[in-house]
Design a protein around this motif. Structure first.
Motif, PDB file in Angstrom:
ATOM      1  N   UNK A  37       0.816  -1.205   0.000  1.00 28.05           N
ATOM      2  CA  UNK A  37       0.000   0.000   0.000  1.00 28.05           C
ATOM      3  C   UNK A  37       0.857   1.266   0.000  1.00 28.05           C
ATOM      4  N   UNK A  38       1.944   1.251   0.762  1.00 28.42           N
ATOM      5  CA  UNK A  38       2.826   2.413   0.785  1.00 28.42           C
ATOM      6  C   UNK A  38       3.521   2.599  -0.565  1.00 28.42           C
ATOM      7  N   UNK A  39       3.946   1.481  -1.172  1.00 23.85           N
ATOM      8  CA  UNK A  39       4.605   1.571  -2.483  1.00 23.85           C
ATOM      9  C   UNK A  39       3.622   2.043  -3.548  1.00 23.85           C
ATOM     10  N   UNK A  40       2.378   1.541  -3.501  1.00 28.22           N
ATOM     11  CA  UNK A  40       1.373   1.965  -4.483  1.00 28.22           C
ATOM     12  C   UNK A  40       1.070   3.446  -4.332  1.00 28.22           C
ATOM     13  N   UNK A  41       0.979   3.941  -3.111  1.00 25.69           N
ATOM     14  CA  UNK A  41       0.719   5.362  -2.887  1.00 25.69           C
ATOM     15  C   UNK A  41       1.824   6.220  -3.500  1.00 25.69           C
ATOM     16  N   UNK A  42       3.076   5.746  -3.411  1.00 27.42           N
ATOM     17  CA  UNK A  42       4.190   6.490  -4.003  1.00 27.42           C
ATOM     18  C   UNK A  42       4.066   6.545  -5.525  1.00 27.42           C
ATOM     19  N   UNK A  43       3.630   5.440  -6.144  1.00 23.45           N
ATOM     20  CA  UNK A  43       3.445   5.446  -7.600  1.00 23.45           C
ATOM     21  C   UNK A  43       2.324   6.387  -8.018  1.00 23.45           C
ATOM     22  N   UNK A  44       1.217   6.373  -7.286  1.00 25.30           N
ATOM     23  CA  UNK A  44       0.121   7.288  -7.614  1.00 25.30           C
ATOM     24  C   UNK A  44       0.563   8.739  -7.464  1.00 25.30           C
ATOM     25  N   UNK A  45       1.362   9.017  -6.428  1.00 22.19           N
ATOM     26  CA  UNK A  45       1.840  10.378  -6.226  1.00 22.19           C
ATOM     27  C   UNK A  45       2.738  10.827  -7.373  1.00 22.19           C
ATOM     28  N   UNK A  46       3.536   9.912  -7.927  1.00 18.90           N
ATOM     29  CA  UNK A  46       4.455  10.261  -9.019  1.00 18.90           C
ATOM     30  C   UNK A  46       3.747  10.329 -10.362  1.00 18.90           C
ATOM     31  N   UNK A  47       2.849   9.371 -10.627  1.00 20.91           N
ATOM     32  CA  UNK A  47       2.299   9.224 -11.973  1.00 20.91           C
ATOM     33  C   UNK A  47       0.880   9.738 -12.123  1.00 20.91           C
ATOM     34  N   UNK A  48       0.226  10.105 -11.036  1.00 19.60           N
ATOM     35  CA  UNK A  48      -1.104  10.684 -11.133  1.00 19.60           C
ATOM     36  C   UNK A  48      -2.203   9.645 -11.221  1.00 19.60           C
ATOM     37  N   UNK A  49      -3.394  10.125 -11.585  1.00 22.63           N
ATOM     38  CA  UNK A  49      -4.575   9.274 -11.611  1.00 22.63           C
ATOM     39  C   UNK A  49      -4.608   8.453 -12.901  1.00 22.63           C
ATOM     40  N   UNK A  50      -5.678   7.650 -13.048  1.00 23.45           N
ATOM     41  CA  UNK A  50      -5.821   6.810 -14.232  1.00 23.45           C
ATOM     42  C   UNK A  50      -4.960   5.566 -14.193  1.00 23.45           C
ATOM     43  N   UNK A  51      -4.512   5.162 -12.982  1.00 28.96           N
ATOM     44  CA  UNK A  51      -3.661   3.983 -12.841  1.00 28.96           C
ATOM     45  C   UNK A  51      -4.422   2.848 -12.184  1.00 28.96           C
ATOM     46  N   UNK A  52      -4.036   1.629 -12.537  1.00 26.53           N
ATOM     47  CA  UNK A  52      -4.414   0.453 -11.777  1.00 26.53           C
ATOM     48  C   UNK A  52      -3.154  -0.377 -11.568  1.00 26.53           C
ATOM     49  N   UNK A  53      -2.944  -0.827 -10.333  1.00 29.36           N
ATOM     50  CA  UNK A  53      -1.732  -1.547  -9.967  1.00 29.36           C
ATOM     51  C   UNK A  53      -2.092  -2.910  -9.404  1.00 29.36           C
ATOM     52  N   UNK A  54      -1.297  -3.903  -9.755  1.00 33.69           N
ATOM     53  CA  UNK A  54      -1.461  -5.238  -9.183  1.00 33.69           C
ATOM     54  C   UNK A  54      -0.110  -5.702  -8.662  1.00 33.69           C
ATOM     55  N   UNK A  55       0.010  -5.940  -7.346  1.00 29.93           N
ATOM     56  CA  UNK A  55       1.287  -6.422  -6.813  1.00 29.93           C
ATOM     57  C   UNK A  55       1.683  -7.742  -7.465  1.00 29.93           C
ATOM     58  N   UNK A  56       2.959  -7.881  -7.775  1.00 30.98           N
ATOM     59  CA  UNK A  56       3.454  -9.095  -8.428  1.00 30.98           C
ATOM     60  C   UNK A  56       3.966 -10.116  -7.421  1.00 30.98           C
ATOM     61  N   UNK A  57       3.744  -9.870  -6.144  1.00 33.86           N
ATOM     62  CA  UNK A  57       4.062 -10.846  -5.100  1.00 33.86           C
ATOM     63  C   UNK A  57       2.922 -10.833  -4.094  1.00 33.86           C
ATOM     64  N   UNK A  58       2.744 -11.923  -3.414  1.00 31.98           N
ATOM     65  CA  UNK A  58       1.657 -12.031  -2.450  1.00 31.98           C
ATOM     66  C   UNK A  58       1.790 -10.968  -1.363  1.00 31.98           C
ATOM     67  N   UNK A  59       0.655 -10.347  -1.038  1.00 31.53           N
ATOM     68  CA  UNK A  59       0.647  -9.347   0.006  1.00 31.53           C
ATOM     69  C   UNK A  59       0.326  -9.912   1.375  1.00 31.53           C
ATOM     70  N   UNK A  60      -0.040 -11.192   1.416  1.00 33.70           N
ATOM     71  CA  UNK A  60      -0.339 -11.800   2.712  1.00 33.70           C
ATOM     72  C   UNK A  60       0.958 -12.129   3.449  1.00 33.70           C
TER      73      UNK A  60
END
Length: 238
Positions: A37-60
């Motif tokens: 979640x912290x890494x995704x927030x950093x990407x949204x802050x850099x690249x703006x809206x209109x993004x969808x992200x899917x982690x490539x490793x398990x988040x559990x």
């Protein structure tokens, strides 16, 4: 794996945060989903809206850490460009000192307003708003960065042909030269104090200040001339 749209992370930021004191002791655990979640927030802050992200490793699961005040700081690598796979580096500190650096990888989809060709276009075609329309497209699968629909097309031309419905990318365009090959040009001729005007045909592309060969259509002779402006060249000397 979950896709994370921007709306789910409006509260996210690149600021560091600390694990609650109740988690601190002889050892502590950190939920991996917090890293994502912290890494995704950093990407949204850099690249703006209109993004969808899917982690490539398990988040559990959980990450084991020593006792101490644990803080996180997520950073997108300097110079990172929008791509189908992107990494964010999450730095972990214990009591203010560096402990670990963990890369978090995402599959990325991004929708942007871009220029789309209305009809097939030949190489060398001058780009114009009449030849293109603005559409919202997914851009990470393109071979090179898309040209945003906010970028004016005046002064550009195509390097390669384009099919109808194709997205205009930065690699497909170049600055339109002041004089193009086989283009009719106005020729200003100086012969001593006399100034004459005639017509010619440019034999190559050239920009302002460059010298280009110009064909005299009547004599079929060519001569050198310097480009002064769009469609205008000068031959001879004062």
């Amino acid at each position: 794996m979950r896709w994370l749209p921007a709306l789910l992370l409006l509260a996210g930021s690149m600021a560091a945060w600390a694990v609650p004191a109740s988690d601190q002791g002889v050892g502590q655990t950190l939920a991996r989903v917090r890293l994502h979640d912290e890494a995704a927030a950093a990407l949204f802050a850099r690249l703006g809206q209109g993004l969808e992200l899917r982690p490539l490793a398990e988040g559990e699961g959980e990450l084991q850490a020593p006792a101490g005040k644990l803080t996180l700081q997520a950073r997108v690598p300097e110079g990172a460009l929008l791509a189908r796979r992107m990494a964010v580096n999450v730095e972990l500190k214990l009591d203010g000192r560096f402990w670990r650096l963990l890369p978090v990888w995402f599959a990325v989809q991004a929708w942007r307003p871009v220029w789309v060709a209305r009809a097939p276009l030949a190489a060398g075609h001058g780009a114009s708003a009449e030849a293109f329309t603005s559409e919202r497209r997914e851009v990470t699968a393109l071979p090179s960065p898309a040209l945003p629909a906010t970028v004016p097309l005046d002064g550009l031309r195509l390097r390669q042909p384009m099919a109808a419905g194709a997205v205009l990318t930065a690699a497909l365009v170049e600055a339109r030269p002041a004089v193009a090959r086989q283009q009719p040009v106005q020729v200003r001729v100086h012969a001593g104090p006399v100034e004459l005007w005639t017509q010619g045909v440019a034999l190559a592309d050239a920009r302002i200040g460059e010298v280009v060969r110009v064909l005299n259509p009547s004599s079929q002779q060519s001569y050198a001339a310097r480009v002064l402006a769009d469609g205008l060249v000068e031959a001879g000397t004062r």
